[in-house]
Each structure stands twice: as structure tokens, then as C-alpha cells.
Design a protein around this motif. Structure first.
Motif, short mmCIF file in Angstrom:
data_model
loop_
_atom_site.label_atom_id
_atom_site.label_comp_id
_atom_site.label_asym_id
_atom_site.label_seq_id
_atom_site.Cartn_x
_atom_site.Cartn_y
_atom_site.Cartn_z
N ALA A 84 43.50 -12.92 -22.65
CA ALA A 84 42.79 -12.36 -23.81
C ALA A 84 42.98 -10.84 -23.86
CB ALA A 84 41.32 -12.72 -23.74
N LEU A 85 42.87 -10.19 -22.69
CA LEU A 85 43.03 -8.73 -22.66
C LEU A 85 44.44 -8.32 -23.09
CD1 LEU A 85 41.17 -7.92 -19.31
CD2 LEU A 85 40.47 -7.16 -21.60
N ALA A 86 45.45 -9.03 -22.58
CA ALA A 86 46.83 -8.68 -22.92
C ALA A 86 47.09 -8.97 -24.42
CB ALA A 86 47.80 -9.47 -22.04
N THR A 87 46.50 -10.04 -24.92
CA THR A 87 46.68 -10.37 -26.35
C THR A 87 46.04 -9.28 -27.22
OG1 THR A 87 46.64 -12.71 -25.79
CG2 THR A 87 46.28 -12.16 -28.09
N ALA A 88 44.86 -8.83 -26.81
CA ALA A 88 44.19 -7.77 -27.57
C ALA A 88 44.99 -6.47 -27.49
CB ALA A 88 42.78 -7.55 -27.02
N TRP A 89 45.52 -6.16 -26.30
CA TRP A 89 46.32 -4.94 -26.14
C TRP A 89 47.56 -4.97 -27.04
CZ3 TRP A 89 51.39 -4.16 -24.76
CH2 TRP A 89 51.77 -2.83 -24.48
N ASN A 90 48.13 -6.16 -27.15
CA ASN A 90 49.38 -6.34 -27.89
C ASN A 90 49.23 -5.99 -29.39
OD1 ASN A 90 52.11 -7.37 -27.95
ND2 ASN A 90 51.28 -9.10 -29.10
N ILE A 91 48.00 -6.04 -29.89
CA ILE A 91 47.81 -5.69 -31.31
C ILE A 91 48.17 -4.21 -31.53
CG2 ILE A 91 46.06 -5.45 -33.14
CD1 ILE A 91 44.64 -7.90 -31.82
#
Ligand code: ATP
Length: 601
Positions: free
Chosen positions: A54-61
Motif C-alpha cells: 500500500a505504501l509503495a502504491t501510494a508513493w507511486n502516484i
């Protein structure tokens, strides 16, 4: 729309369905495996996968879609953890604290983004690290609030209300819910106008601005969403760990780790960050579990090894591998295109020219000591084609930049007539775009990582915010501009003629009332020049008023109703094309005597 477009709009939907089933199966496995195994360590590993995913997905935005390499994302993670933990002693549930933390993080993200988004590449990354260090030091300093270096124990109240449990499975459900929510938000962004605009801004900021995108606002929106999501995960992780301290919550190593999962999995893709997490977290957790205290810090070695292998063999990350596979499965280009253009003889006669629609008055622009435009005035009438010619370095592109908001004149004004007849003076590129002015660039500016159709969609979104309508408009424009058969190719694979047409197609999809063309025929062969002339005639006959900078005199003579000649930043002549080319000053400054000899009256 012609019948032939129907298969094209349906085919991607089938691919999307297959992808959706794959994603649903993967997520079901992530939830089912630990529940079925029922082992505490396995559950812990899967909780960690969900949270880091979830953290990496959020960062990817921000890091992927917007292309801004943030290494300070732990700021938002820490804010989320601290906000909720500090509110618990007042009887406020972490669920409420989570929302409060998300709001604070979004505001902090915008506050940091405002100055930092002016920076590029490594400077942006360094600035985010600097902000992270400042916040970490502040957190260490204000011991009364954060517990300082000693840290803070979260009051141990158990149950759903307090997000703390004796069993692992409720924590697993919450972590999984966070992963699913973050992926859903990321997927929605990527496939909406917002996501297309982010990627366009990442690829070519000036071209995105010319297509009407407020590039700063779109990046700030991305950082706000990304920060809020990161903060929400931080809240839960704080509760899960039941102990928080500044060194761990505002850690640079942690920020880098999150970014690395996305890099390994495939930056800028929706699922890439999860793939990266799925590969690296089990490896490191198992290594930790097996080797225990005998190999402290081994997880760093695992990250490093995986990262090196990915960079060497899969530079687009794991998701890139999958994309290559699906792209080759889907290589199914149909032949033929809907009728691209109306034959000239079938078009109605041109109406008389209307009132001025774009007026530039006394434009002066200097670069240091160099006067690039001096007292330049011109007027474009409704339905007119105005040609601008002049030798290299005469100031033509600088004039265009002032006519489209990319440069502010030191004095003078540009006015645009809106559809309702009122005159406005926009100040920014997107302001000009909203006033109906579209422009191309002398050096083509394709969004290289996007397909031809997606490039045109960036223009189409201007008047068609929904993805389906924008796609429909882009398909229609691709057919009209002779790009039908290349619509699913990546823009970078087009020839120079194709790129020039794409440049015009993207602008035409914006449905502009005024079109500024900057040397669209430069570098084209004779066949492509004739094709481009027909294309511009058709655009003009559709009611678009055009200003064209051009060195190809054949095109200027065929298309222009009026010609302005610039030399050393000044207008030295203007009038009908036939008069202008006989003007001795124009012959001396630009055309040369050979041109007159080759084109006798
Ligand atoms: N950002 C800038 N800073 C300093 N000088 C600039 C800048 N942009 C353009 N110039 C200079 O201004 C002058 C006019 O440049 P401009 O690109 O407007 O000319 P042009 O007529 O479009 O030329 P060409 O036909 O070669 O495209 C040139 O001397 C150029 O070097």
C-alpha cells in the motif's frame, strides 16, 4: 462515428477484463494464504506485504505517475502514526485519528510540494530528503509531544475501535483493506483524466501545459492524495507496532525502501509497486527468520541484490515484463481507417474573413541585452491563415511563446476573443488553452511513453473530461489526421512526418478556435508537405483561425491570406503573400534574389 471504430473500442475492454480477473485472483491469494495457513509468522509476513504494498502504491502516484522522485514520504507515514497515537489518550479512536492524520499530511504535502515542484530530478529528491530530516529533528526535539528519542507507547486498548488485537487476522483484514483501497485509488487515477494529465506532465511539461493542463495544480493534487494514503497506512502500522519513535517513523532508509519496491516492481504502473513488494518482502522476512541475529542487516543485502538484477535485466521492472507479454498477445491491428478527409471539391466555399480573434499589440521582449521582439503588433481574423516568415533567429518562436502564454512580454498585450465575443488577456499556457488557443512546438513534443491514441487523448480531455468520450474524440481525430493505422503504437516509434501530424492531432483534439503552428513542415519530404498543406486547408475550412510560422514558402504561398515578415525581432513587411515576396526588404533580409527569379510574377 464510422462502424470501423467499434472493434477498436471493444478490444481493449476484453484485455482489461482478463487483467481484472488476474488482479482479483492475486489479491484473493494474498488474503487467503495466511488465513488458511494460520501461522503467526506467515500472517505477519502478509500483513507486512499488504502495508508495504500500500505504501509503495501510494508513493507511486507521485514518484511514478507524476515522475517526482520523493525520498521524503516517511514524513506522511510518521504524521499518520503520531496523529492517531497522540489522540488515543483523549479517547479518540485511531479511525478518526487516521482521517485527521491524512488531512494534516495532505496539507503538509502541498506545503512541501509548492516550493519543491519547481525543482527537477535530483534536486527535487534532495529537497524532499531535507524536509524529512528537518521534520525528524523537530520530532526528536519536541519530546513532550513525540516522546523524543525514547519514543511513545500506544495505550494498549484492544478491539476494532482501537485497531489493536490479540489475534493476527483482524490486523490482516485491515492491512489487506488498505492495500485494496490504495490500489483502487491508484487504478482509478491512472485511468482517469487526472492520471493521463499526470503522465503527460511527467513526459513533456510544456506540451501538457499547451494542452490546457495546469501542471502545478495537477502535481499538488497527486501529492495530496499520495500523502493522505501514506498517512493512513502509517496510522495503522503505528497501532500494529504499538510503539513509535521519530527515528523509525521519519526514517530516510524507510522512505528509500518504499521507493525501491516501486522501482523493482515497475514504476508508473498500477500493479508494479505491489509486484515489487511481493518479491522483496518475503525474501527479506524469510532471510531474517532463518538467519535471525546471526545476519543483522541482511535485508539490505537482499534489496541491493534484487535491485541490481532488476536494473540489469528488467529496467521497466516486473510489470514491464508483463506488459511486453500482453502487448505481444494483443498485436492485432486492423486494416483501413474511416474516411480521413473530405475532398476539397466537396467542401463548402470559404466564408469571408471575420473580426479579429487574436490581437497582439506592441510586444517587446528582451533576453538580457538581446531585443528579441520589438514593438511587434499583429492581428488574426476569424477564418484567416496568417503566415509568419523571417530568417533564423528573427524572433518568430519567441513571438509564438508570447501568443500562447509561455513567455510574458516585457510590455505590450495579447488579447483573445472568446466564443461569446468578449476579449480576454490570459497569462498562462493553460489560460490560453482555455481561451481556445492551441499550439504546436517547433521541436516536436510527443508524450513518448504513451501510444499515439493516448497522446491525442491528452488534447481531447480538454473538452471531454470522461475517458470514453475523450477516446472517441481521439479516434475520430486520428482518422482525420492520417494516424489511424499507427494509433496503438508508442509515439516514440513514429517517423518525423508522423510526429508532426501527431503534434497537430493532439492540438486539434482540443477543438481550438485558434491554432498556432510552429514549422510543422520542417524536415518533411515533398509528398508529406503536400499532405500537410491539405490537412491545414481542411482545418481552416472547419472554421479554425491559424497562425503558421513556416520556412516552406510553397506552403506559405498556398495557404496564407496575410503574411507578416519578422527580421531581428521587428515586423519589416506585411500584406498579401504575392505582394510581400516582391518587397525589396524581404528579398534582401530573407528570400534572396534567387527566389524571385524562380517565381516570376
Ligand atoms: N530563452 C532564451 N534565452 C536567451 N536567448 C534566447 C532564448 N530563446 C531564444 N533566444 C534567442 O532569441 C533569438 C530569437 O530566437 P527565436 O527562436 O525566437 O527565433 P526564430 O525566428 O524562431 O528562429 P528559427 O527560425 O531558427 O526557429 C535567437 O537569437 C535566440 O538565440
Amino acid at each position: 462515428m464510422n462502424d470501423m471504430t467499434v472493434p477498436a473500442t471493444q478490444r481493449p475492454a476484453r484485455r482489461v477484463d482478463a487483467a481484472s480477473i488476474g488482479v482479483a485472483a492475486l489479491l484473493a491469494l494474498i488474503l487467503a494464504v495466511p488465513l488458511l495457513v494460520g501461522d503467526d509468522f506467515v500472517s505477519h509476513v502478509f500483513i507486512t506485504i499488504c502495508l508495504y504494498g500500500a505504501l509503495a502504491t501510494a508513493w507511486n502516484i507521485v514518484g511514478g505517475f507524476a515522475g517526482q522522485l520523493s525520498l521524503g514520504h516517511a514524513i506522511f507515514y510518521g504524521i499518520g502514526a503520531y496523529t492517531a497515537a497522540l489522540l488515543v489518550p483523549y479517547g479518540i479512536s485511531p479511525w478518526i485519528g487516521m482521517l485527521g492524520g491524512a488531512l494534516v499530511s495532505a496539507l503538509v504535502g502541498v506545503g512541501i510540494g509548492l516550493p519543491c515542484f519547481r525543482l527537477r530530478g535530483p534536486f527535487f529528491a534532495l529537497a524532499t530528503i531535507a524536509f524529512l530530516q528537518v521534520i525528524r529533528l523537530l520530532a526528536l526535539h519536541f519530546t513532550g509531544l513525540t516522546g523524543g528519542a525514547v519514543g511513545l507507547m500506544v495505550p494498549l486498548q484492544t478491539g476494532w475501535q482501537w485497531m489493536i488485537f490479540f489475534d493476527r487476522w483482524p490486523s490482516l483484514l485491515i492491512a489487506f483493506g488498505m492495500l485494496a483501497f490504495t490500489l483502487a485509488v491508484s487504478g482509478w487515477i491512472r485511468h482517469s483524466r487526472f492520471g493521463y494529465y499526470l503522465v503527460a506532465t511527467r513526459e513533456r511539461e510544456p506540451a501538457a501545459a499547451a494542452a490546457g493542463v495546469n501542471t502545478l495544480r495537477i502535481r499538488l493534487a497527486a501529492v495530496a492524495v499520495s500523502a493522505a494514503l501514506t498517512s493512513m497506512v502509517g496510522t495503522f502500522h503505528g497501532m500494529y507496532l504499538t510503539f513509535i519513535e521519530p527515528e523509525a517513523m521519519f526514517s530516510l532508509a524507510f522512505s528509500v525502501q518504499i521507493a525501491m519496491f516501486a522501482l523493482i516492481g515497475g514504476i508508473g504502473t498500477v500493479l508494479g509497486p505491489l509486484f515489487g513488494t511481493l518479491l522483496v518482502v518475503p525474501l527479506t522476512e524469510l532471510a531474517r527468520g532463518w538467519l535471525g541475529a546471526s545476519a543483522l542487516g541482511l535485508h539490505g543485502f537482499v534489496y541491493g541484490t534484487v535491485l541490481v538484477l532488476i536494473v540489469l535485466f528488467l529496467p521497466d521492472g516486473l510489470a514491464g515484463l508483463l506488459r511486453r507479454k500482453t502487448a505481444s498477445d494483443a498485436a492485432d491491428v486492423e486494416a483501413g481507417a474511416p474516411a480521413a478527409s473530405v475532398p476539397a471539391e466537396a467542401r463548402p466555399a470559404r466564408p469571408p474573413l471575420g473580426e479579429p480573434i487574436l490581437v497582439a499589440e506592441h510586444l517587446n521582449k528582451r533576453f538580457g541585452g538581446l531585443a528579441v521582439t520589438t514593438d511587434v503588433s499583429l492581428s488574426l481574423r476569424q477564418g484567416e491563415v496568417l503566415g509568419i516568415i523571417g530568417p533564423n533567429g528573427a524572433g518568430k518562436t519567441t513571438l509564438f511563446n508570447q501568443l500562447s502564454g509561455f513567455l510574458a512580454p516585457q510590455s505590450g498585450v495579447v488579447r483573445v476573443r472568446l466564443a461569446d465575443g468578449s476579449l480576454v488577456t490570459p497569462a498562462t499556457p493553460h489560460g490560453f488553452a482555455h481561451a481556445g488557443v492551441g499550439r504546436t512546438f517547433q521541436i516536436v513534443q510527443p508524450f513518448a511513453a504513451m501510444t499515439v491514441l493516448e497522446n491525442i487523448m491528452i488534447g481531447a480531455f480538454h473538452r471531454h473530461p470522461g475517458r470514453a468520450e475523450a477516446r472517441e474524440k481521439a479516434l475520430e481525430t486520428a482518422a482525420r489526421m492520417g494516424l489511424w493505422s499507427q494509433r496503438d503504437l508508442e509515439a516514440r516509434s513514429l517517423t518525423i512526418g508522423g510526429l508532426k501530424r501527431l503534434e497537430v492531432a493532439r492540438v486539434m483534439a482540443m477543438e481550438p478556435r485558434i491554432l498556432l503552428l510552429d514549422e510543422v513542415m520542417a524536415g518533411l519530404n515533398q509528398t508529406d508537405v503536400r499532405r500537410a498543406i491539405r490537412m491545414i486547408e481542411q482545418i481552416r475550412d472547419d472554421g479554425v483561425s491559424i497562425i503558421a510560422i513556416e520556412h516552406v514558402m510553397q506552403a506559405i504561398m498556398a495557404l496564407s491570406d496575410h503574411v507578416v515578415v519578422l527580421n531581428s525581432g521587428r515586423v519589416i513587411a506585411e500584406g498579401q503573400p504575392k505582394e510581400v515576396v516582391r518587397d525589396p526588404m524581404v528579398i534582401e533580409a530573407y528570400l534572396g534574389k534567387d527566389f524571385v527569379d524562380a517565381h516570376p510574377a
